[in-house]
Design a protein around this motif. Structure first.
Motif, PDB file in Angstrom:
ATOM      1  N   LYS B   6       9.905  21.575  35.825  1.00 53.45           N
ATOM      2  CA  LYS B   6      10.944  20.724  36.041  1.00 53.45           C
ATOM      3  C   LYS B   6      10.651  19.518  36.231  1.00 53.45           C
ATOM      4  CE  LYS B   6      15.023  21.018  39.620  1.00 53.45           C
ATOM      5  NZ  LYS B   6      15.054  21.705  40.762  1.00 53.45           N
ATOM      6  N   GLU B   7       9.566  19.276  37.232  1.00 57.66           N
ATOM      7  CA  GLU B   7       9.041  18.036  37.453  1.00 57.66           C
ATOM      8  C   GLU B   7       8.396  17.142  36.269  1.00 57.66           C
ATOM      9  OE1 GLU B   7       7.887  15.894  40.259  1.00 57.66           O
ATOM     10  OE2 GLU B   7       9.806  16.570  40.396  1.00 57.66           O
ATOM     11  N   ILE B   8       7.656  18.167  35.277  1.00 51.16           N
ATOM     12  CA  ILE B   8       7.346  17.413  34.081  1.00 51.16           C
ATOM     13  C   ILE B   8       8.198  17.016  33.306  1.00 51.16           C
ATOM     14  CG2 ILE B   8       5.954  18.122  32.035  1.00 51.16           C
ATOM     15  CD1 ILE B   8       3.927  18.380  34.175  1.00 51.16           C
ATOM     16  N   ALA B   9       9.617  17.712  33.109  1.00 45.64           N
ATOM     17  CA  ALA B   9      10.718  17.268  32.484  1.00 45.64           C
ATOM     18  C   ALA B   9      11.178  16.022  32.718  1.00 45.64           C
ATOM     19  CB  ALA B   9      11.582  18.605  32.588  1.00 45.64           C
ATOM     20  N   ARG B  10      11.098  16.266  34.114  1.00 43.15           N
ATOM     21  CA  ARG B  10      11.928  14.838  34.642  1.00 43.15           C
ATOM     22  C   ARG B  10      11.010  13.750  34.339  1.00 43.15           C
ATOM     23  NH1 ARG B  10      11.059  12.114  38.560  1.00 43.15           N
ATOM     24  NH2 ARG B  10       9.665  13.111  39.789  1.00 43.15           N
ATOM     25  N   ILE B  11       9.599  13.745  34.450  1.00 43.58           N
ATOM     26  CA  ILE B  11       8.799  12.628  34.488  1.00 43.58           C
ATOM     27  C   ILE B  11       8.849  12.183  32.810  1.00 43.58           C
ATOM     28  CG2 ILE B  11       6.339  11.957  34.216  1.00 43.58           C
ATOM     29  CD1 ILE B  11       5.959  13.929  36.413  1.00 43.58           C
ATOM     30  N   CYS B  12       8.842  13.222  31.970  1.00 40.47           N
ATOM     31  CA  CYS B  12       8.977  13.195  30.566  1.00 40.47           C
ATOM     32  C   CYS B  12      10.310  12.804  30.032  1.00 40.47           C
ATOM     33  CB  CYS B  12       8.362  14.306  29.669  1.00 40.47           C
ATOM     34  SG  CYS B  12       6.853  14.324  30.120  1.00 40.47           S
ATOM     35  N   ASN B  13      11.388  12.820  30.799  1.00 45.98           N
ATOM     36  CA  ASN B  13      12.602  12.378  30.181  1.00 45.98           C
ATOM     37  C   ASN B  13      13.106  13.505  29.410  1.00 45.98           C
ATOM     38  OD1 ASN B  13      14.131  10.501  31.699  1.00 45.98           O
ATOM     39  ND2 ASN B  13      12.579   8.935  31.135  1.00 45.98           N
ATOM     40  N   VAL B  14      12.687  14.786  29.529  1.00 46.84           N
ATOM     41  CA  VAL B  14      13.251  15.721  28.349  1.00 46.84           C
ATOM     42  C   VAL B  14      13.716  16.957  29.233  1.00 46.84           C
ATOM     43  CG1 VAL B  14      11.598  15.081  26.554  1.00 46.84           C
ATOM     44  CG2 VAL B  14      10.798  16.864  28.390  1.00 46.84           C
ATOM     45  N   SER B  15      14.122  17.771  28.679  1.00 48.15           N
ATOM     46  CA  SER B  15      14.540  18.821  29.427  1.00 48.15           C
ATOM     47  C   SER B  15      13.516  20.004  29.531  1.00 48.15           C
ATOM     48  CB  SER B  15      15.768  19.578  28.568  1.00 48.15           C
ATOM     49  OG  SER B  15      15.227  20.392  27.375  1.00 48.15           O
ATOM     50  N   ARG B  16      13.834  20.957  30.427  1.00 45.25           N
ATOM     51  CA  ARG B  16      12.707  22.069  30.797  1.00 45.25           C
ATOM     52  C   ARG B  16      12.358  22.682  29.420  1.00 45.25           C
ATOM     53  NH1 ARG B  16      14.701  24.960  35.541  1.00 45.25           N
ATOM     54  NH2 ARG B  16      12.628  25.930  35.482  1.00 45.25           N
ATOM     55  N   GLY B  17      13.366  23.016  28.458  1.00 45.25           N
ATOM     56  CA  GLY B  17      13.385  23.698  27.302  1.00 45.25           C
ATOM     57  C   GLY B  17      12.449  23.132  26.467  1.00 45.25           C
ATOM     58  N   THR B  18      12.428  21.763  26.691  1.00 42.88           N
ATOM     59  CA  THR B  18      11.452  21.059  25.566  1.00 42.88           C
ATOM     60  C   THR B  18      10.235  21.324  26.245  1.00 42.88           C
ATOM     61  OG1 THR B  18      13.198  19.528  24.719  1.00 42.88           O
ATOM     62  CG2 THR B  18      10.659  18.922  24.620  1.00 42.88           C
ATOM     63  N   VAL B  19      10.033  21.027  27.524  1.00 47.34           N
ATOM     64  CA  VAL B  19       8.503  21.322  27.996  1.00 47.34           C
ATOM     65  C   VAL B  19       7.996  22.672  27.961  1.00 47.34           C
ATOM     66  CG1 VAL B  19       7.319  21.345  30.275  1.00 47.34           C
ATOM     67  CG2 VAL B  19       9.022  19.684  29.966  1.00 47.34           C
ATOM     68  N   ASP B  20       8.834  23.801  27.849  1.00 50.54           N
ATOM     69  CA  ASP B  20       8.434  25.104  27.805  1.00 50.54           C
ATOM     70  C   ASP B  20       8.017  25.120  26.243  1.00 50.54           C
ATOM     71  OD1 ASP B  20       8.281  27.896  28.542  1.00 50.54           O
ATOM     72  OD2 ASP B  20       9.740  28.049  26.930  1.00 50.54           O
ATOM     73  N   ARG B  21       8.831  24.649  25.166  1.00 51.98           N
ATOM     74  CA  ARG B  21       8.386  24.453  23.982  1.00 51.98           C
ATOM     75  C   ARG B  21       6.982  23.747  23.629  1.00 51.98           C
ATOM     76  NH1 ARG B  21      14.292  24.783  22.529  1.00 51.98           N
ATOM     77  NH2 ARG B  21      14.692  22.644  23.523  1.00 51.98           N
ATOM     78  N   ALA B  22       6.801  22.845  24.333  1.00 49.27           N
ATOM     79  CA  ALA B  22       5.462  22.221  24.292  1.00 49.27           C
ATOM     80  C   ALA B  22       4.442  22.941  24.815  1.00 49.27           C
ATOM     81  CB  ALA B  22       5.366  20.976  24.787  1.00 49.27           C
ATOM     82  N   GLY B  25       3.606  26.314  22.508  1.00 49.13           N
ATOM     83  CA  GLY B  25       3.348  26.141  21.291  1.00 49.13           C
ATOM     84  C   GLY B  25       4.399  26.734  20.440  1.00 49.13           C
ATOM     85  N   ARG B  26       5.847  26.722  20.989  1.00 46.55           N
ATOM     86  CA  ARG B  26       6.972  27.261  20.362  1.00 46.55           C
ATOM     87  C   ARG B  26       7.471  25.925  19.297  1.00 46.55           C
ATOM     88  NH1 ARG B  26       8.520  30.975  23.843  1.00 46.55           N
ATOM     89  NH2 ARG B  26       8.612  29.544  25.332  1.00 46.55           N
ATOM     90  N   SER B  27       8.209  26.272  18.306  1.00 51.20           N
ATOM     91  CA  SER B  27       8.588  25.644  17.168  1.00 51.20           C
ATOM     92  C   SER B  27       9.691  24.872  17.443  1.00 51.20           C
ATOM     93  CB  SER B  27       8.867  26.327  15.958  1.00 51.20           C
ATOM     94  OG  SER B  27       9.959  27.142  16.142  1.00 51.20           O
ATOM     95  N   GLY B  28      10.520  23.962  16.895  1.00 54.38           N
ATOM     96  CA  GLY B  28      11.642  23.349  17.327  1.00 54.38           C
ATOM     97  C   GLY B  28      11.240  22.192  18.087  1.00 54.38           C
ATOM     98  N   ILE B  29      10.199  21.430  17.952  1.00 56.61           N
ATOM     99  CA  ILE B  29       9.895  20.151  18.839  1.00 56.61           C
ATOM    100  C   ILE B  29       9.189  19.158  17.979  1.00 56.61           C
ATOM    101  CG2 ILE B  29       8.101  21.482  19.809  1.00 56.61           C
ATOM    102  CD1 ILE B  29       8.240  19.711  22.291  1.00 56.61           C
ATOM    103  N   ASN B  30       9.496  18.062  18.116  1.00 55.67           N
ATOM    104  CA  ASN B  30       8.972  16.890  17.477  1.00 55.67           C
ATOM    105  C   ASN B  30       7.359  16.595  17.974  1.00 55.67           C
ATOM    106  OD1 ASN B  30       7.952  14.014  17.210  1.00 55.67           O
ATOM    107  ND2 ASN B  30      10.209  13.639  16.492  1.00 55.67           N
ATOM    108  N   SER B  31       6.636  16.559  17.032  1.00 59.61           N
ATOM    109  CA  SER B  31       5.120  16.562  17.528  1.00 59.61           C
ATOM    110  C   SER B  31       4.900  15.286  18.400  1.00 59.61           C
ATOM    111  CB  SER B  31       4.175  16.567  16.388  1.00 59.61           C
ATOM    112  OG  SER B  31       4.437  15.432  15.543  1.00 59.61           O
ATOM    113  N   GLU B  32       5.597  14.334  18.354  1.00 60.70           N
ATOM    114  CA  GLU B  32       5.640  13.297  19.175  1.00 60.70           C
ATOM    115  C   GLU B  32       5.909  13.844  20.543  1.00 60.70           C
ATOM    116  OE1 GLU B  32       4.724   9.877  18.988  1.00 60.70           O
ATOM    117  OE2 GLU B  32       3.741  10.589  17.114  1.00 60.70           O
TER     118      GLU B  32
END
Lengths: 331, 331
Positions: B6-22, B25-32
């Motif tokens: 949750k914190e990571i998501a906040r810091i990165c300005n993304v959603s927790r879903g995206t953090v989880d994908r990163a 190693g799940r797909s559906g995420i920009n490599s940047e």
DNA sequence: CTGAAAGCGCTAACAC
DNA sequence: GTGTTAGCGCTTTCAG
């Protein structure tokens, strides 16, 4: 898998809160309701979901014991005692083995931390301030057994004194030349640098202390892994009858074995003393003279210490368990 | 404790879903984005919360190994091997010890089940259909090692054949009288009835099979716990040179010890053969003739079997690991 | 004394 | 690609 509190609640026509109160013996519930709930709980064989409970309560009621070797009787016995004591206190014990692999030690500790054990008992193989920092960063109550780590509370025998006493004992048996044997532990993995050989260090310090106080005696320290060769050489070509004080029973056993193969008789041709009083010694002939490290006390006390630490108390940096000399037939 | 997604998501300005994908190693995420997230993850030393993950995924990536004794080298070695193999497969291993206490065995199994281990490797001490039913009710993939339980897949050596072979080996050494030694295991706790002595049974069956086929040889079976007395009696007062086949090395060691005390020489006055090839044997004199049970194979294969089971596959009821005779100096 | 609701931290299904 | 949301099952707080 099994039934949940939610289901129980539905069946009993109460809320989950009430079910929880019944299950965990909390107050604020009619004894009738409690009885009714517990009946259903039993009837459906409800099993608490400890993972959910841990997540919710932040306590797992478990501790981890991390050892570098289980094949060593000493550690196996120790973990037995720890498991039992911990169970008596309501804690479940996870035992994990590092196989003297430093990378594994860190991996296992991290894993256990991620699984939220409430406390850790560690027989460390790593040393160094960086490692201590890492351990502290886990933010889990932790104590060491045996090898000590600066800044982390630990329990062990007083190794210096034990070695000193053993040396005195050997000298008392009339030996004029004593060799201390402490070969290097075989290390695997690179993480975190050098092995923790604190115990060996302290024992060798105790040995040296005695020997310095008795300059009439001759002494040596064998630190190489081919210590059996050196010992053999000494016995076969030396002219003073020598005793070998081994920093662990295992080395003593190796020595006995090696001497037997070469026709050297113990204690007629050379004396041997061990350390730890492994319980396999009962099967060894001749019966090894060794130092007993009161495993029982160390095991129980380590759990006590950890529990004090987990409940917010503080404990001394060093706790010493008593040791005693077990006289056998090898001196 | 440590930082959350949750914190990571906040810091990165993304959603927790995206953090989880990163993170996973799940797909559906920009490599940047992934790179950016992982940087923060590393920077803040994020540690996954395995308890939460377990709750959510329904998988803990852990297995439990339940043994009745750790002081026995055999089991200590086995758990080492199992831990390692499991780790290679991404599973964490919890080792737990029952101390031959039946109540503890059930307590520990329930506990492990409540902690949602994905699979169990059990060296059982309990037997009976009620117990098997209980084990199945845990609804956790489970295999046994050593002692077998009807209806539950297991791995062991072919104990009947191993005992048969050993007996043949002893007979081949010229002994005309052979005694099989299988004293009762000391049991604690009452839950679930009688001890599981399947292994002992099978070994004794193999022994008997051979002896029945060779009626010219004389045989006995000592099943009492004062087997050393009986053995002593036989050796001191019998008139045929006797060999003792022990259902475990430990009994053989006891026998050697007892004989030595009474001045009976092995193998001059009596022969002894063990079972298991414990690695402490290397320190025992005279070197014990025994049966090696390919621990390495049993350990690795048990993990393989369990993993197959956990991934929905099915495995045979009985898997046999090879055994071999290690000739020593006691026959 | 009991119920409702929020939350532990992560995951996965479904929108956008 | 990314965000949102609704859980996993238990605990706890706050109303009622």
């Amino acid at each position: 898998m099994s039934i949940t509190t939610k289901e129980i609640a539905r069946i009993c026509n109460v809320s989950r809160g009430t079910v929880d109160r019944a299950l965990n013996g909390r107050s604020g519930i009619n004894s009738e309701t409690r009885k009714r709930v517990l009946e259903i709980v039993r009837k459906y064989n409800y099993q608490p979901h400890l993972i959910a409970s841990t997540l919710s309560r932040g306590k797992s009621m478990s501790i981890g014991v991390v050892l570098f070797d289980l094949k060593n009787y000493y550690f196996a016995q120790l973990s037995n005692i720890i498991s039992l004591s911990a169970r008596n206190e309501g804690y479940f014990t996870y035992i994990a083995v590092t196989e003297k692999n430093m990378d594994a030690e860190r991996h296992i500790l991290s894993n256990l931390a991620s699984r939220r054990v409430d406390g850790l008992i560690l027989l460390p193989i790593i040393q160094g301030s960086e490692y201590v920092k890492y351990l502290k960063s886990l933010e889990i109550p932790l104590i060491t057994v045996g090898n000590h780590l600066p800044g982390i509370p630990g329990i062990s025998i007083n190794d210096v004194k034990a070695a000193y006493d053993s040396t005195a004992y050997i000298a008392g048996a009339g030996y004029k030349r004593i060799v201390f044997i402490c070969p290097p532990l075989r290390k695997k993995g690179a993480a975190g640098g050098r092995m923790n050989i604190k115990t060996q260090d302290l024992r060798s310090r105790g040995f040296i202390r005695y020997m310095k106080q008795h300059p009439d005696l001759r002494y040596d320290i064998f630190t190489r892994k081919d210590y059996t060769d050196s010992a053999l050489d000494l016995v076969q070509h030396g002219n003073i009858k020598t005793a070998f004080l081994c920093s662990s029973d295992v080395y003593a056993l190796e020595l006995i074995k090696c001497f037997r193969l070469k026709g050297i008789h113990v204690p007629q041709d050379a004396g041997i003393m061990g350390f730890d009083n492994l319980d396999i010694l009962t099967y060894i002939n001749p019966h090894l003279t060794t130092v007993s490290t009161s495993l029982e006390i160390v095991g129980k006390e380590s759990v006590n210490m950890l529990i004090r630490l987990m409940s917010g108390g503080s404990i001394p940096q060093n706790t010493y368990a008593p040791h005693s000399i077990c006289s056998g037939e090898t001196l």
